[in-house]
Each structure stands twice: as structure tokens, then as C-alpha cells.
Design an enzyme around this catalytic site. Sequence first.
Site, PDB file in Angstrom:
ATOM      1  N   GLY A  23     -11.966  50.593  -4.454  1.00  0.00           N
ATOM      2  CA  GLY A  23     -11.613  50.631  -5.871  1.00  0.00           C
ATOM      3  C   GLY A  23     -12.475  51.590  -6.653  1.00  0.00           C
ATOM      4  O   GLY A  23     -13.138  52.454  -6.089  1.00  0.00           O
ATOM      5  N   LEU A  25     -11.314  53.917  -8.575  1.00  0.00           N
ATOM      6  CA  LEU A  25     -10.663  55.094  -7.984  1.00  0.00           C
ATOM      7  C   LEU A  25     -10.830  56.351  -8.843  1.00  0.00           C
ATOM      8  O   LEU A  25     -10.815  56.292 -10.071  1.00  0.00           O
ATOM      9  CB  LEU A  25      -9.176  54.800  -7.782  1.00  0.00           C
ATOM     10  CG  LEU A  25      -8.865  53.570  -6.928  1.00  0.00           C
ATOM     11  CD1 LEU A  25      -7.357  53.398  -6.782  1.00  0.00           C
ATOM     12  CD2 LEU A  25      -9.524  53.650  -5.565  1.00  0.00           C
ATOM     13  N   GLY A  28     -10.131  61.908  -6.019  1.00  0.00           N
ATOM     14  CA  GLY A  28     -10.247  62.035  -4.557  1.00  0.00           C
ATOM     15  C   GLY A  28      -9.427  60.957  -3.854  1.00  0.00           C
ATOM     16  O   GLY A  28      -8.685  61.246  -2.906  1.00  0.00           O
ATOM     17  N   HIS A  29      -9.535  59.714  -4.342  1.00  0.00           N
ATOM     18  CA  HIS A  29      -8.731  58.630  -3.753  1.00  0.00           C
ATOM     19  C   HIS A  29      -7.242  58.906  -3.970  1.00  0.00           C
ATOM     20  O   HIS A  29      -6.424  58.673  -3.076  1.00  0.00           O
ATOM     21  CB  HIS A  29      -9.051  57.282  -4.426  1.00  0.00           C
ATOM     22  CG  HIS A  29     -10.442  56.770  -4.201  1.00  0.00           C
ATOM     23  ND1 HIS A  29     -11.379  56.715  -5.196  1.00  0.00           N
ATOM     24  CD2 HIS A  29     -11.036  56.275  -3.091  1.00  0.00           C
ATOM     25  CE1 HIS A  29     -12.499  56.192  -4.719  1.00  0.00           C
ATOM     26  NE2 HIS A  29     -12.325  55.927  -3.446  1.00  0.00           N
ATOM     27  N   GLN A 146     -18.241  58.312   8.599  1.00  0.00           N
ATOM     28  CA  GLN A 146     -17.381  57.116   8.582  1.00  0.00           C
ATOM     29  C   GLN A 146     -16.038  57.396   9.253  1.00  0.00           C
ATOM     30  O   GLN A 146     -15.573  56.612  10.093  1.00  0.00           O
ATOM     31  CB  GLN A 146     -17.160  56.668   7.134  1.00  0.00           C
ATOM     32  CG  GLN A 146     -16.098  55.591   6.990  1.00  0.00           C
ATOM     33  CD  GLN A 146     -16.007  55.047   5.577  1.00  0.00           C
ATOM     34  OE1 GLN A 146     -16.773  54.176   5.207  1.00  0.00           O
ATOM     35  NE2 GLN A 146     -15.069  55.545   4.789  1.00  0.00           N
TER      36      GLN A 146
HETATM   37  O1  PAF Z   1     -14.935  54.402   2.197  1.00  0.00           O
HETATM   38  C1  PAF Z   1     -14.800  53.281   1.669  1.00  0.00           C
HETATM   39  O2  PAF Z   1     -14.415  53.157   0.494  1.00  0.00           O
HETATM   40  C2  PAF Z   1     -15.126  52.034   2.482  1.00  0.00           C
HETATM   41  O3  PAF Z   1     -16.184  52.267   3.352  1.00  0.00           O
HETATM   42  C3  PAF Z   1     -13.908  51.472   3.227  1.00  0.00           C
HETATM   43  C4  PAF Z   1     -13.401  52.430   4.287  1.00  0.00           C
HETATM   44  C5  PAF Z   1     -12.792  51.152   2.248  1.00  0.00           C
HETATM   45  C6  PAF Z   1     -14.303  50.175   3.943  1.00  0.00           C
HETATM   46  O4  PAF Z   1     -14.780  49.222   3.041  1.00  0.00           O
END
Ligand code: PAF
Length: 274
Positions: A23, A25, A28-29, A146
Site C-alpha cells: 500500500g 501506492l 511506480g506501483h 527481492q
Molecule cells: O515489495 C513489497 O512491497 C513487499 O515486500 C511485498 C512483495 C508486497 C511483500 O510484502
Amino acid sequence: MKVIHTIAELGKYQRPAFVPTMGNLHEGHIALVKQAKALGDVTVASIFVNRLQFLPHEDFGTYPRTLEADCKKLEAAGCDVVFAPSEAELYPEPQGYKVQPPAELADILEGHFRPGFFTGVCTVVLKLFNIVQPGVAVFGAKDYQQQMVIRRMVAQMALPIEIVTGATLRADDGLALSSRNGYLSPAERAEAVQLSRTLKGMIAALKMGERNIAAIEQHAMKTLADRHWQPDYLSVRRRHDLQPPQAGDFGADKLVVLGAAKLGTTRLIDNIEV
Ligand code: PAF
């Protein structure tokens, strides 16, 4: 757009394109959601601030929860479903079973400075994958390590999910968009671009033929420390495994520079492929 809070209500959507988020946001999101829209018939975004991936001294408690504003942005982007579970819904009992990613990928860089972070990420992402059952999931390149850790989890666990990486979006001055940029004071916001500038300086040194990686990294650390940052790492790594480069690794498209540093109380991360 449907906003769903329970696992049971999600059942009817078949193999959607999925964007997991915490969230708060930003553009980028939204770019990741737009990318997901092109990859599946239905787009699901999740919003869940995952306690498991925060260390006790980190900002779990203060991480901005902005569901209403987030939903407006997601609706405008054409997202079909928002999955916003409560903690009790996602973790009805203490999460004793966890995904332990391999140390050589997950205990370096971010994982070194945030022990357990990737266990928390993998655990919640696997759980979200099991709930949402996506055909494809989109992760941002800003969290370079990640998306690599998740890609490997998906491959090793043979999950039938395609992982797509979306490009990092940047402000006009070059600062990578991040929810945590909102913590910066105006003066810190003006200074924050120095992280990506320092990464670019490291790339320039590599392109000039410098092969002493330790010297490049130390110079970058000093550059930020002299400007009153507290750098965790500024590293040149191989793209495929995030290990330090060896002699044969300096060819085209093999390296990435990654950095994490605190400016005041805000920890920022960024990376640029060389
Ligand atoms: O990148 C993120 O916002 C978080 O690490 C994710 C992938 C939603 C996991 O909580």
C-alpha cells in the site's frame, strides 16, 4: 473494482495477473498494475503491511496505511480486484511455518542489514500466491534482490507462476519512487537524489576501466558519508547471483550496482544495471 478483505471471497477469480504491495501506492506501483493489466484478463493487487518482514526497530507501526487513497489510484489504473486482508485474516495463528530462502542470496546486501527480511517476504508472498493463485505476478526492479529471491523461490518450488519485473520509476531528478520517500523532509528530499548519483558514479568508474571493486565501493560509501548519510552498502555485483564480480564478469550486461543508505531516519535503497 472490487475491494475484498477475506480469502473466501477471492476464490472465483481464475489465474489473475497479480501485483502484491504494502500500500501507500505511488506511480511506480501504478505502473506495475498497468503492466499486469496487459498480462492477464483480471488484475488483482494486494495491500498488506507484512509484520514478518520488519525488524523490531523498523517502521512496521508507522508504515502509512492509506487504503482509501490507494483504492482510488488502483481503480483509476483499471485494477479489477483489491485484496486487503486484515492481519487476523492472513495470520489467524502465529506463522510458525516460514519459507527460508538460501543464505547465499538472502543473507547478503539487504538480508545482511535486515536479518530475516527475505524469510518474511517469501513467507507472505508464497501465502499470497496460494490465496490469489495468479498466472503471472509483477514485482518492481527497485527491490532488485527481492525479485531475484522470489524468482528463485518460484522456480525451486515449481510454482506455476510467471514472474515479471517492472522497471523502476524515477522522479525528474532521478530519485527512485518509493513509499518511504514520503518520510523525507524537504531538505532531505532535495539531497535524496545523491543515492542514484552515487550509483551512477560507480558505473562511470567501471566504464572508465576501474576494476578495483573495493576501491569503487569505498569511494561511494565515503561520498555519501561525507554528505551525512549513513550508508549500509554500495556494491557492485553480478546480476545473475548478486555475488561480487570475478575477472570474467566485466563484459556487457553482467553487473548491477546496488545501494542502501539512511538519510536522517529514512532508509532508501536503489540499484542500476550497468
Ligand atoms: O515489495 C513489497 O512491497 C513487499 O515486500 C511485498 C512483495 C508486497 C511483500 O510484502
